[in-house]
Each structure stands twice: as C-alpha cells, then as structure tokens.
Design a protein around this motif. Structure first.
Motif, PDB file in Angstrom:
ATOM      1  N   GLY A  52       0.852  -1.180   0.000  1.00  0.00           N
ATOM      2  CA  GLY A  52       0.000   0.000   0.000  1.00  0.00           C
ATOM      3  C   GLY A  52       0.888   1.229   0.000  1.00  0.00           C
ATOM      4  O   GLY A  52       1.959   1.219   0.618  1.00  0.00           O
ATOM      5  N   CYS A  53       0.491   2.256  -0.722  1.00  0.00           N
ATOM      6  CA  CYS A  53       1.333   3.451  -0.712  1.00  0.00           C
ATOM      7  C   CYS A  53       0.540   4.685  -1.109  1.00  0.00           C
ATOM      8  O   CYS A  53      -0.601   4.601  -1.587  1.00  0.00           O
ATOM      9  N   PHE A  54       1.174   5.837  -0.896  1.00  0.00           N
ATOM     10  CA  PHE A  54       0.589   7.142  -1.202  1.00  0.00           C
ATOM     11  C   PHE A  54       1.744   8.125  -1.302  1.00  0.00           C
ATOM     12  O   PHE A  54       2.887   7.808  -0.945  1.00  0.00           O
ATOM     13  N   GLY A  55       1.469   9.310  -1.809  1.00  0.00           N
ATOM     14  CA  GLY A  55       2.521  10.303  -1.975  1.00  0.00           C
ATOM     15  C   GLY A  55       2.805  11.079  -0.704  1.00  0.00           C
ATOM     16  O   GLY A  55       2.031  11.032   0.260  1.00  0.00           O
ATOM     17  N   PRO A  56       3.919  11.818  -0.671  1.00  0.00           N
ATOM     18  CA  PRO A  56       4.192  12.698   0.467  1.00  0.00           C
ATOM     19  C   PRO A  56       3.095  13.757   0.552  1.00  0.00           C
ATOM     20  O   PRO A  56       2.549  14.182  -0.465  1.00  0.00           O
ATOM     21  N   VAL A  57       2.778  14.197   1.765  1.00  0.00           N
ATOM     22  CA  VAL A  57       1.730  15.213   1.906  1.00  0.00           C
ATOM     23  C   VAL A  57       2.297  16.623   1.870  1.00  0.00           C
ATOM     24  O   VAL A  57       1.546  17.591   1.760  1.00  0.00           O
ATOM     25  N   VAL A  58       3.627  16.743   1.964  1.00  0.00           N
ATOM     26  CA  VAL A  58       4.303  18.035   1.811  1.00  0.00           C
ATOM     27  C   VAL A  58       5.525  17.823   0.928  1.00  0.00           C
ATOM     28  O   VAL A  58       6.038  16.710   0.807  1.00  0.00           O
ATOM     29  N   GLN A  59       5.993  18.895   0.304  1.00  0.00           N
ATOM     30  CA  GLN A  59       7.091  18.786  -0.662  1.00  0.00           C
ATOM     31  C   GLN A  59       8.350  18.179  -0.050  1.00  0.00           C
ATOM     32  O   GLN A  59       9.061  17.419  -0.703  1.00  0.00           O
ATOM     33  N   ASP A  60       8.648  18.536   1.205  1.00  0.00           N
ATOM     34  CA  ASP A  60       9.880  18.047   1.826  1.00  0.00           C
ATOM     35  C   ASP A  60       9.610  16.889   2.778  1.00  0.00           C
ATOM     36  O   ASP A  60      10.347  16.684   3.746  1.00  0.00           O
ATOM     37  N   GLY A  61       8.578  16.115   2.479  1.00  0.00           N
ATOM     38  CA  GLY A  61       8.205  15.028   3.368  1.00  0.00           C
ATOM     39  C   GLY A  61       8.413  13.651   2.768  1.00  0.00           C
ATOM     40  O   GLY A  61       8.825  13.492   1.620  1.00  0.00           O
ATOM     41  N   TYR A  62       8.118  12.650   3.596  1.00  0.00           N
ATOM     42  CA  TYR A  62       8.092  11.257   3.169  1.00  0.00           C
ATOM     43  C   TYR A  62       6.676  10.720   3.339  1.00  0.00           C
ATOM     44  O   TYR A  62       6.025  10.972   4.369  1.00  0.00           O
ATOM     45  N   GLY A  63       6.193   9.996   2.344  1.00  0.00           N
ATOM     46  CA  GLY A  63       4.941   9.258   2.477  1.00  0.00           C
ATOM     47  C   GLY A  63       5.290   7.812   2.737  1.00  0.00           C
ATOM     48  O   GLY A  63       5.954   7.171   1.903  1.00  0.00           O
ATOM     49  N   ILE A  64       4.871   7.257   3.869  1.00  0.00           N
ATOM     50  CA  ILE A  64       5.303   5.916   4.270  1.00  0.00           C
ATOM     51  C   ILE A  64       4.085   5.011   4.458  1.00  0.00           C
ATOM     52  O   ILE A  64       3.344   5.112   5.439  1.00  0.00           O
ATOM     53  N   GLY A  65       3.872   4.125   3.495  1.00  0.00           N
ATOM     54  CA  GLY A  65       2.859   3.089   3.638  1.00  0.00           C
ATOM     55  C   GLY A  65       3.548   1.837   4.148  1.00  0.00           C
ATOM     56  O   GLY A  65       4.529   1.378   3.555  1.00  0.00           O
ATOM     57  N   TYR A  66       3.079   1.276   5.241  1.00  0.00           N
ATOM     58  CA  TYR A  66       3.822   0.173   5.859  1.00  0.00           C
ATOM     59  C   TYR A  66       2.888  -0.893   6.405  1.00  0.00           C
ATOM     60  O   TYR A  66       1.698  -0.669   6.637  1.00  0.00           O
ATOM     61  N   ASN A  67       3.442  -2.076   6.578  1.00  0.00           N
ATOM     62  CA  ASN A  67       2.725  -3.139   7.289  1.00  0.00           C
ATOM     63  C   ASN A  67       3.730  -4.119   7.855  1.00  0.00           C
ATOM     64  O   ASN A  67       4.884  -4.180   7.416  1.00  0.00           O
ATOM     65  N   ILE A  68       3.294  -4.842   8.840  1.00  0.00           N
ATOM     66  CA  ILE A  68       4.148  -5.851   9.452  1.00  0.00           C
ATOM     67  C   ILE A  68       3.437  -7.194   9.337  1.00  0.00           C
ATOM     68  O   ILE A  68       2.270  -7.336   9.718  1.00  0.00           O
ATOM     69  N   GLN A  69       4.121  -8.152   8.733  1.00  0.00           N
ATOM     70  CA  GLN A  69       3.539  -9.454   8.432  1.00  0.00           C
ATOM     71  C   GLN A  69       4.076 -10.504   9.397  1.00  0.00           C
ATOM     72  O   GLN A  69       4.883 -10.212  10.282  1.00  0.00           O
ATOM     73  N   GLU A  70       3.635 -11.749   9.175  1.00  0.00           N
ATOM     74  CA  GLU A  70       4.095 -12.839  10.036  1.00  0.00           C
ATOM     75  C   GLU A  70       5.601 -13.069   9.892  1.00  0.00           C
ATOM     76  O   GLU A  70       6.258 -13.491  10.838  1.00  0.00           O
ATOM     77  N   GLY A  71       6.153 -12.796   8.688  1.00  0.00           N
ATOM     78  CA  GLY A  71       7.563 -13.100   8.470  1.00  0.00           C
ATOM     79  C   GLY A  71       8.470 -11.909   8.244  1.00  0.00           C
ATOM     80  O   GLY A  71       9.692 -12.066   8.197  1.00  0.00           O
ATOM     81  N   PHE A  72       7.909 -10.696   8.092  1.00  0.00           N
ATOM     82  CA  PHE A  72       8.748  -9.542   7.805  1.00  0.00           C
ATOM     83  C   PHE A  72       7.961  -8.261   8.034  1.00  0.00           C
ATOM     84  O   PHE A  72       6.751  -8.275   8.236  1.00  0.00           O
ATOM     85  N   LEU A  73       8.668  -7.156   7.983  1.00  0.00           N
ATOM     86  CA  LEU A  73       8.013  -5.855   7.951  1.00  0.00           C
ATOM     87  C   LEU A  73       8.393  -5.175   6.637  1.00  0.00           C
ATOM     88  O   LEU A  73       9.461  -5.427   6.076  1.00  0.00           O
ATOM     89  N   GLY A  74       7.488  -4.350   6.132  1.00  0.00           N
ATOM     90  CA  GLY A  74       7.734  -3.707   4.848  1.00  0.00           C
ATOM     91  C   GLY A  74       7.251  -2.273   4.836  1.00  0.00           C
ATOM     92  O   GLY A  74       6.278  -1.932   5.517  1.00  0.00           O
ATOM     93  N   SER A  75       7.935  -1.443   4.052  1.00  0.00           N
ATOM     94  CA  SER A  75       7.545  -0.044   3.904  1.00  0.00           C
ATOM     95  C   SER A  75       7.791   0.403   2.466  1.00  0.00           C
ATOM     96  O   SER A  75       8.834   0.083   1.895  1.00  0.00           O
ATOM     97  N   VAL A  76       6.815   1.116   1.901  1.00  0.00           N
ATOM     98  CA  VAL A  76       7.007   1.797   0.621  1.00  0.00           C
ATOM     99  C   VAL A  76       7.115   3.288   0.943  1.00  0.00           C
ATOM    100  O   VAL A  76       6.200   3.863   1.541  1.00  0.00           O
ATOM    101  N   VAL A  77       8.224   3.896   0.565  1.00  0.00           N
ATOM    102  CA  VAL A  77       8.525   5.275   0.951  1.00  0.00           C
ATOM    103  C   VAL A  77       8.581   6.147  -0.298  1.00  0.00           C
ATOM    104  O   VAL A  77       9.355   5.881  -1.222  1.00  0.00           O
ATOM    105  N   THR A  78       7.754   7.189  -0.315  1.00  0.00           N
ATOM    106  CA  THR A  78       7.762   8.140  -1.424  1.00  0.00           C
ATOM    107  C   THR A  78       8.339   9.476  -0.950  1.00  0.00           C
ATOM    108  O   THR A  78       8.188   9.857   0.210  1.00  0.00           O
ATOM    109  N   SER A  79       8.990  10.181  -1.878  1.00  0.00           N
ATOM    110  CA  SER A  79       9.567  11.495  -1.549  1.00  0.00           C
ATOM    111  C   SER A  79       9.864  12.220  -2.855  1.00  0.00           C
ATOM    112  O   SER A  79       9.922  11.606  -3.930  1.00  0.00           O
TER     113      SER A  79
END
Length: 657
Positions: free
Chosen positions: A597-624
């Motif tokens: 899951g992901c989305f864009g940053p909400v401000v120009q100098d920000g990071y948009g971080i869509g994340y989840n933690i699963q049974e075997g790992f954690l994951g993040s999609v980072v936009t900037s």
C-alpha cells in the motif's frame, strides 16, 4: 490508508466446492443475519474533547519538536487561548454539534476541505492498495483474473445495495464474539441499543455511512470546489485499455449480474481489440490542477460531449486493463504505475479504479474525498478472498455472450478541438514533470516480524513507528512532525484522527541508542523501548476514541473562520504551522490480501510511508520528492534503525506482564 485492525471484518459467506451462477446465490456475496445497518442508529457520536485535554495533548506533541524557548512561547499561546478565544470557540462548536446529531462535528468541514483543495488527485490524494497474486498461476491470466474480480465486485455491490452485507464489526476477541450466539443476540436487540449489546461481547460496530460512496460515484471538478456525483441506476463499467475508454454492460435490464461467461466474453472483446495507444488520452486530464481540469471539462461538455461524460460519471466503477508485469524482486516500477502511472489509462476522479495488469497483478486506486478507506479495505479483502476460494470462471471456462446488441461493449468517443488537444498535452507535461520528480523506495526487513513482537511482548506498530523516528534522526539528527492515520469509524460519521508517534519517549530512545559516549545497556534501552510502546498504545487508543487533539483544533479553527472571528494566537504560532507540516506521513494496513500500500508525500519536503508488518517480515514503501529528500538514504537509515532495534530485542528480556 488507515489504521484498521486486521480482524475487523466479519463475513457470513462460506465457500462452496462448486459455484452456481444462477439465482440469488449468484447475485449476492452475503446474506447477513444481522441487518447491515442494524447498529447505525445506536452508534455513539464522535465526542468533542474537553478543551483543557486537547491543549494538554497538543503541548505534549510539541514538546519533542521544539527547543525550550520556542516551547515556552507555544505554551504561553496555549495558556492565553485557554482563557480567551478557546472557551468561546468550544461553546460555538458544541452548539453546532448539538444541532446536527445525525452526523459528527468533523464530517462536513473535513469533507469540504478535500473538495476545496485544488491540488491534482494522483500522488497528493489518491492512495493505492495492491493485491497479492492468486496462488494458482493459471488464475492470474489477464482475462480470467479480471472477470473473477469484477464478478466478485458486483456481488459485493449487490449485497451492499440490498443491505445484505454483514455489518462492519471489530471483534476484540473473535473467539467469543465472531460467533453464532453474538449474531443471534445482536439481531434480536432493538436497533437503538444494539451497539451497546455488542459492547457486552467486546465487539465494536463501525460506521458504514461511507459505503454509499463506493459504487456509481465520481468526483466532478468545478472551480473553487468539486462535487460528488452519484448514480445508483447504472449498469455499466468504465473500462480503460491503452488510453481508450469503453462502456461495458455488466448488469442486465433487470439489474442482475450478467453470467460469468458473458462477462468473460465482453472483457475478451475489449482485450482482443488491442487498439494502439490512444492519440489523445482524455484520462490524463484527471491528473491536472482541479480548477484547470474544471475549465477544460466544462469546455468538453460545451462542444458536445455531455453524453460521454455522463457515461463515465455514472459508471459503477473504473476498470483499468494494463500491460505491465511485476518483478517480485523489484516491485517499485509496478507500484509506481498503479499509484499514478503516466495518467493515460486512468480516470482518477472515479470513486475507485480496479487495475488489472497483463500478469494478473491487481490493485485499487481510490479517490479520497468521499471516504477514508475502511469501506475500500472491506471491499478489497472480500473480493480477494472470494476469488481465491471460490472463483466463478476457470481456465477451461468458455466465453459466451448471447446479447444481440453491439452496445453492451461500446467505445466511448469524444469530440475534440484544439483547446482540448492542447489541454491534454499540457496535462501530460505537468504530470510527467511531477512523477519524474517523485522517488519511491521499498524496504523489506525480516529481522523483525509480528511473531517476534508477540514473543517480545511489544506492540508491532510501536516498533515500526519507532523505526521511522530513529531513521529520520540518523539521517538528519532532529525530530519532525509525524502523522499516523487512525480511524474513528467506531463513531457515527467518524472520519480519522491523527496519532502523533513522535513523543518525548521516542526522542529519549533515539538519542540514547545513537549516543556514542556512555552507551546504555540493552536492558536499559529495552526499558526505554517499552516506555515508547506503552505511550504509543495510549495515544492510539485515545485517537481511536476521538480523543486526539488534531481534529478538535481543526474544528475550533474552522469555527473561528465561519464565525468571522480573527485567528486566535494558538493558530498564528509558527509551531502550529510546523506540526501540521507532516514531514513523516505514515499509514498502515494489515491484511492477507495486501501486497503493498502506498501514497505520496503530503508536503514537498516530506516522506509518504505506507507500511505493514507481516508474520515473516516488515515492509515499507517510501515516497519522496527527489529535490527535497533523499529517499534511498532514508530507507538505508530505516534498515539500520530496525537492525538496531532488533539487537535490543534480541539482547534483552521482555517485561513480565
């Protein structure tokens, strides 16, 4: 995307070994025992927090962000607000709320805020949920997966409109409440007290008012403020293929879902046409500034395209048939394409678009003004589950359409002039410049997962959020405003509340673990981490119960504006602007259906971080945005942060509880 508990869904549907495509069993996904809106009348109203509590929480959130002198100034502004404008605005807000008991104090101004924003929808607003592949390779065939997802979508829609969906309920202890007994007792309870009966089972009904925005809806651009158009009579989908738009009938004249082999044949017709990419793809216009798009759309209508636009606006939803394939080791190109792409095979104004690519990769890109994602997630999970367990078409299914009309699959054609063609070129150039400036990076880390957090007796979400704070501190040696979305759907017409993960506790931990002189022991660091987790849990609970401070302050500020009251000192303080400049904007979903899951940053100098933690790992999609932030460096720091956190967890003893 929202913080929605994984086990918030309930369903009365059970898979059958064989599927019948006749009668009501085919038309409806569910037949609930508890009426769908049974709890709606007794849902509690979203509370307006006490003014002193909001001010107290606001100052606590500002504390880790401000130097001492700035904090003293902010506290002085808050103290003055408490005895001057604050009580007056609080009273006005309460008076308005008491006159509108059918809704919540935040619903109308929040909805209005979305519709008035002139920023383009992709990246700025429309989020993405990307679906896991079918575990059976043959079912990932482009045509097959498209048809199965559409059939299940229509069954969900029909169940929703007939009010046969089971009510949305969060089960705190599913073993005790997600049961036959609960459903029997709850269904027998009068609607006006049914929510409180559910509470006795530790079951919490959620607001379902946003569900009406799912199907047959479009956000229509207008200068100054957009509007939402809804149509509950339509029988077709808007289908996009290579930038061409089609109207494809999916319901018959009586409003029944067409047979699976009929839908298979109709989508096959679109795929088989295989027209070359459209020379003028109107979909890219939906990527424009909303005022710019409003003026072009008005001109489109003026030159004879009213019927075509009406066909698009009234469609049940948008189906985008794409050509890409995903590389499991490098998923970012496909995630980018699903989140915003080049805009030519999208109509971002539709309430949601179901995207299915050549290799069966599927996802939902949805317009955000009408709702906050709870309804979308429910729909997303239900169609994934059904297509995995009980699909209606199979590799040996034969397309067959008995309709004699050519209009069941019809190319939507537009009359264009030079102004429209120039507008398309400008929109494409604007969109390309934005997407070229956007960076997207992905982290998958298997050193921490849900099972590890459970064994360590620590909140998985607090661990992930602590990682974001530590990563930014590693990168920039400071702390910034951080937003975590939390649903307030437990209340009538609840929307979201902000949970503020940057706290005095997280600041203390980050500074301690990065300190080179006199380092703390793993046991001491673990004590600080547990303190972070406890505070995180408290703030999350407060936010979910409507006891954050952000929405309340937003409501008070809106009240001042609508009553021509000069902006109070608290809102003129630079610290207020800074805390609402959310450099770290984060949102999580946890679902077996979710690939990313992901989305864009909400401000120009920000990071948009869509994340989840699963049974075997954690994951993040980072936009900037490349010119403002180094997204790859942040992800490297994030990996380092989780490695540091994992060392603390692995070298310390969990607290006894």
């Amino acid at each position: 995307m929202l913080r929605v508990p994984r086990n918030h869904l309930t369903t009365c549907y059970r898979a059958k070994s064989t599927r019948s495509a006749s009668g009501d069993d085919y038309q409806y996904m569910q037949r609930t025992r508890i009426p769908m809106l049974h709890f709606q009348a007794s849902l509690p109203r979203l509370p307006i927090p006490k003014l002193e509590k909001t001010c107290e929480r606001y100052l606590a959130a500002q504390k880790p962000l401000l130097i001492d002198e700035a904090y003293r100034k902010t506290k002085d502004n808050v103290d003055r607000f408490m005895i001057s404008d604050g009580p007056k605005l609080q009273k006005l807000l309460q008076q308005k709320d008491s006159k509108n008991k059918h809704t919540s104090y935040i619903s109308e101004p929040w909805f209005d805020m979305y519709l008035r924003d002139r920023a383009p929808l992709p990246i700025n607003y429309n989020p993405l949920l990307m679906m896991n592949h079918d575990t059976r390779p043959a079912y990932n065939d482009h045509l097959l997966r498209t048809t199965n997802l559409v059939v299940s979508s229509l069954r969900f829609m029909k169940s929703l409109r007939a009010q046969l969906l089971e009510p949305e309920v969060f089960h705190l202890n599913p073993a005790k409440s997600d049961t036959h007994t609960f459903r029997t007792v709850a269904s027998l309870a009068p609607s006006l007290i049914s929510t409180y009966v559910a509470y006795a089972f530790k079951a919490f009904p959620l607001d379902m008012s946003q569900y009406q925005g799912l199907f047959g809806a479009t956000r229509i651009p207008e200068t100054g403020k957009d509007r939402i158009y809804r149509n509950d009579k339509s029988k077709h989908l808007l289908v996009l293929r290579n930038g061409h738009m089609y109207s494809v009938d999916v319901l018959d004249e009586a409003g029944n879902i067409e047979q699976p082999q009929t839908l298979l044949a109709r989508f096959k017709r679109v795929l088989d046409e295989n027209r070359p990419p459209a020379e003028n793809s109107l979909g890219v216009l939906t990527t424009e500034n909303r005022d710019t798009w409003a003026k072009i759309r008005y001109h489109l209508s003026e030159i004879g395209n009213e019927k075509a636009l009406r066909t698009i606006d009234s469609a049940l939803f948008c189906l985008c048939l794409d050509n890409g394939t995903i590389d499991p080791e490098q998923p970012i190109p496909m995630i980018r394409d699903f989140l915003f792409g080049n805009g030519t095979n999208r109509w971002f104004d539709k309430s949601f678009s179901l995207i299915v690519s050549k290799d069966g990769t599927a996802g939902i890109n949805f317009e955000h003004s009408w709702g906050d994602g709870v309804a979308v997630l429910r729909y997303f999970q239900e169609i994934y589950k059904e297509t995995m367990k009980s699909p209606f078409v199979h590799p040996d299914s034969v397309p067959q359409d008995d309709s004699k009309s050519d209009d069941v699959v019809k190319l939507i054609e537009f009359k264009l002039d030079d102004r429209i063609r120039d507008g398309i070129i400008d929109a494409q150039n604007h969109h390309n410049s934005v997407i070229d400036s956007l960076d997207m990076n992905y982290l998958k880390y298997d050193g921490i997962n849900k099972n590890i957090c459970k064994k360590q007796k620590i909140s998985p979400d607090s661990v992930m959020q602590l990682g974001f704070q530590l990563a930014f501190y590693k990168q920039h040696s400071k702390f910034v405003a951080t937003y975590e979305s939390c649903s307030t759907a437990a209340f009538r017409h609840g929307r979201t509340e902000t949970m503020r993960p940057c706290t005095v506790a997280t600041k203390e931990f980050c500074e301690a673990i990065e300190r080179k002189k006199n380092p703390l022991s793993p046991t001491e660091l673990r004590a600080l981490m547990d303190k972070c987790s406890a505070l995180h849990g408290q703030l999350t609970k407060e936010a979910a119960m409507g006891q954050g401070f952000d929405r309340h302050l937003f409501g008070l500020r809106h009240t001042a504006e609508t009553n021509d009251i000069p902006p109070p000192c608290i809102f003129q303080d630079p610290a207020y602007a800074a805390i609402n400049q959310n450099i770290l904007s984060t949102s999580t979903l946890s679902s077996p259906a979710l690939l990313a899951g992901c989305f864009g940053p909400v401000v120009q100098d920000g990071y948009g971080i869509g994340y989840n933690i699963q049974e075997g790992f954690l994951g993040s999609v980072v936009t900037s945005y490349k010119s403002h932030r180094d997204g790859q460096d942040f992800v490297n720091c994030l990996r380092s942060a989780y490695e540091d956190i994992a060392k603390v967890l692995n070298n310390s003893t969990p607290p006894s509880k």
